[in-house]
Write a protein that holds these residues in place. Sequence first.
Motif, PDB file in Angstrom:
ATOM      1  N   HIS A   1       0.946  -1.035  -0.066  1.00 52.56           N
ATOM      2  CA  HIS A   1      -0.070  -0.051   0.022  1.00 52.56           C
ATOM      3  C   HIS A   1       0.981   1.253   0.010  1.00 52.56           C
ATOM      4  O   HIS A   1       1.704   1.574   0.997  1.00 52.56           O
TER       5      HIS A   1
ATOM      6  N   ASN B   1       0.706   5.542  -0.868  1.00 55.35           N
ATOM      7  CA  ASN B   1       0.112   6.852  -1.388  1.00 55.35           C
ATOM      8  C   ASN B   1      -1.418   6.372  -2.049  1.00 55.35           C
ATOM      9  O   ASN B   1      -1.887   6.784  -2.998  1.00 55.35           O
ATOM     10  N   GLY B   2      -2.212   5.485  -1.028  1.00 55.37           N
ATOM     11  CA  GLY B   2      -3.558   5.037  -1.347  1.00 55.37           C
ATOM     12  C   GLY B   2      -3.617   4.230  -2.446  1.00 55.37           C
ATOM     13  O   GLY B   2      -4.963   3.808  -2.534  1.00 55.37           O
ATOM     14  N   GLU B   3      -2.595   3.588  -2.913  1.00 58.42           N
ATOM     15  CA  GLU B   3      -2.719   2.653  -4.101  1.00 58.42           C
ATOM     16  C   GLU B   3      -2.516   1.295  -3.673  1.00 58.42           C
ATOM     17  O   GLU B   3      -1.457   1.216  -2.780  1.00 58.42           O
ATOM     18  N   GLU B   4      -2.900   0.196  -4.042  1.00 55.69           N
ATOM     19  CA  GLU B   4      -2.629  -1.155  -3.697  1.00 55.69           C
ATOM     20  C   GLU B   4      -1.952  -1.564  -4.814  1.00 55.69           C
ATOM     21  O   GLU B   4      -2.386  -2.015  -6.099  1.00 55.69           O
TER      22      GLU B   4
END
Length: 172
Positions: A38, A40-43
């Motif tokens: 995870h 910066n808000g991305e998976e």
Amino acid sequence: MINELFCTRGRSSGGHPRLYEGCGLENIWLVDGFSIIHRNGEELTQVEDVEGLHKAISLHLVRFRKALTGREIKFIRRTIDLTQGELAHQLGTSVQTVARWEKDKVNIPGPEDRLFRITTLLALSEPANFAKLIMEMPKNLDDLDEAPDRPVSFTHLSAADRGWVEAELEAA
């Protein structure tokens, strides 16, 4: 601002296989052998031994796919580390023809298809296993029907074992 990095090893949440979008192919799933990051808000999915995984996917495609798509041809060509020109030379065709196959403008003809599969098996399989794979290829391809694509899942065994292999999944 501090960017934090969170990782989970193994299966995706809920224990389900995870779609492997990084290869550019459809219906390729990972059972394990990856970390979910995870950032910066991305998976993001970080795969262990990407080269080994791409080798396993390519071997599966040339052994068990009746008709290869342009994306699959391009994926395999890159896995065996050939340019379009080098592949064209090996198959006795032109660079433009290989480009048209990869763009799905035309289908790869039978003789070039078989030679492409043999070239891939030669590049990626163990020498002791090569002859067996070549002998199995016509039967494997003849046994396939034109059914819709099925998802293919891969699992990562330890490097001392066999690396990436096709996973046997339970029916849902």
